[in-house]
Motif scaffolding. Structure first.
Motif, PDB file in Angstrom:
ATOM      1  N   SER A 160     -19.355  15.081  74.015  1.00  0.00           N
ATOM      2  CA  SER A 160     -19.836  15.772  75.216  1.00  0.00           C
ATOM      3  C   SER A 160     -20.935  14.973  75.905  1.00  0.00           C
ATOM      4  N   ARG A 175     -11.982  20.442  70.586  1.00  0.00           N
ATOM      5  CA  ARG A 175     -12.491  21.577  69.807  1.00  0.00           C
ATOM      6  C   ARG A 175     -11.337  22.223  69.030  1.00  0.00           C
ATOM      7  N   GLN A 176     -10.216  22.407  69.711  1.00  0.00           N
ATOM      8  CA  GLN A 176      -9.050  23.010  69.047  1.00  0.00           C
ATOM      9  C   GLN A 176      -8.556  22.108  67.919  1.00  0.00           C
ATOM     10  N   LYS A 221     -14.042  18.257  85.550  1.00  0.00           N
ATOM     11  CA  LYS A 221     -12.931  19.164  85.253  1.00  0.00           C
ATOM     12  C   LYS A 221     -12.080  18.613  84.109  1.00  0.00           C
ATOM     13  N   MET A 274     -12.162  21.124  75.222  1.00  0.00           N
ATOM     14  CA  MET A 274     -11.410  22.240  74.640  1.00  0.00           C
ATOM     15  C   MET A 274     -10.304  21.731  73.716  1.00  0.00           C
ATOM     16  N   LYS A 275      -9.632  20.670  74.125  1.00  0.00           N
ATOM     17  CA  LYS A 275      -8.571  20.097  73.285  1.00  0.00           C
ATOM     18  C   LYS A 275      -9.144  19.570  71.976  1.00  0.00           C
ATOM     19  N   GLY A 319     -13.383  21.202  81.821  1.00  0.00           N
ATOM     20  CA  GLY A 319     -12.651  22.318  82.399  1.00  0.00           C
ATOM     21  C   GLY A 319     -12.007  23.190  81.318  1.00  0.00           C
ATOM     22  N   PRO A 320     -11.404  24.301  81.725  1.00  0.00           N
ATOM     23  CA  PRO A 320     -10.794  25.226  80.764  1.00  0.00           C
ATOM     24  C   PRO A 320      -9.715  24.574  79.891  1.00  0.00           C
ATOM     25  N   GLU A 321      -9.041  23.584  80.414  1.00  0.00           N
ATOM     26  CA  GLU A 321      -8.035  22.875  79.628  1.00  0.00           C
ATOM     27  C   GLU A 321      -8.426  21.401  79.485  1.00  0.00           C
ATOM     28  N   GLY A 322      -9.721  21.164  79.476  1.00  0.00           N
ATOM     29  CA  GLY A 322     -10.233  19.803  79.434  1.00  0.00           C
ATOM     30  C   GLY A 322     -10.266  19.211  78.039  1.00  0.00           C
TER      31      GLY A 322
END
Length: 171
Positions: A49, A114-115, A101, A111-112, A105-108
């Motif tokens: 990040s 983190r998943q 973004k 997030m990937k 972003g929500p699908e950034g």
């Protein structure tokens, strides 16, 4: 006879209604803090990040520098040159926004990632909770960390340490 049957039926209904449901609590924050892989994943996410935020800030600074240069030289430029410079500034700002973004972003990417890093840990915890709940016949397991309206819960129904044991972490 009707009264006897009615009384028996009423007694049966009341008995079923009184039968208590079994609840248990977990503290997801506590469980996650006890898992070294989770802490390592968080550090890795934080590092990425910061790196990505640096890239975004660099693009933003480029746009800012272009804008400051434009303001200083705007009086000497022709209308076509002004338009070109303005478009260049807008393009840099757009690049920074698109980069933000892309990463945040929500699908950034965050997030990937983190998943990818934390998802398997959360899945393992969920499976352990499910196993303990089935073994001990709990009707519901509530996460006290996310139950905002919970004012008090007895520590005797907290099964967080059982979950950690099931995951192979001793407390």
């Amino acid at each position: 006879m009707k009264r006897l049957i009615l009384s028996a039926a009423l007694l049966a209904v009341c008995t079923l209604a009184v039968q208590a449901q079994r609840f248990a609590l977990i503290d997801m924050e506590y469980i996650l803090k006890q898992i070294p892989a989770y802490e390592q994943a968080n550090r890795q996410l934080e590092s990425l990040s910061k790196q990505w935020q640096g890239e975004i800030e660099a693009k933003g600074n480029e746009a800012k520098t272009l804008y400051e240069t434009y303001q200083q030289t705007a009086g000497k430029l022709t209308a076509a040159q002004k338009t070109a410079k303005e478009e260049e500034i807008v393009a840099k700002e757009k690049e920074a926004a698109e980069l933000r973004k892309k990463y945040f972003g929500p699908e950034g990417e965050v997030m990937k990632k983190r998943q990818e890093l934390i998802g398997p840990i959360q899945d393992a915890i969920y499976n352990a909770v499910k196993e303990v709940a089935v073994e001990k016949n709990y009707d519901a397991v509530i996460d006290r960390a996310s139950a905002q309206s919970m004012i008090f819960a007895s520590p005797r129904i907290d099964i967080s340490n059982e979950i950690l044991s099931k995951l192979g972490y001793s407390n």
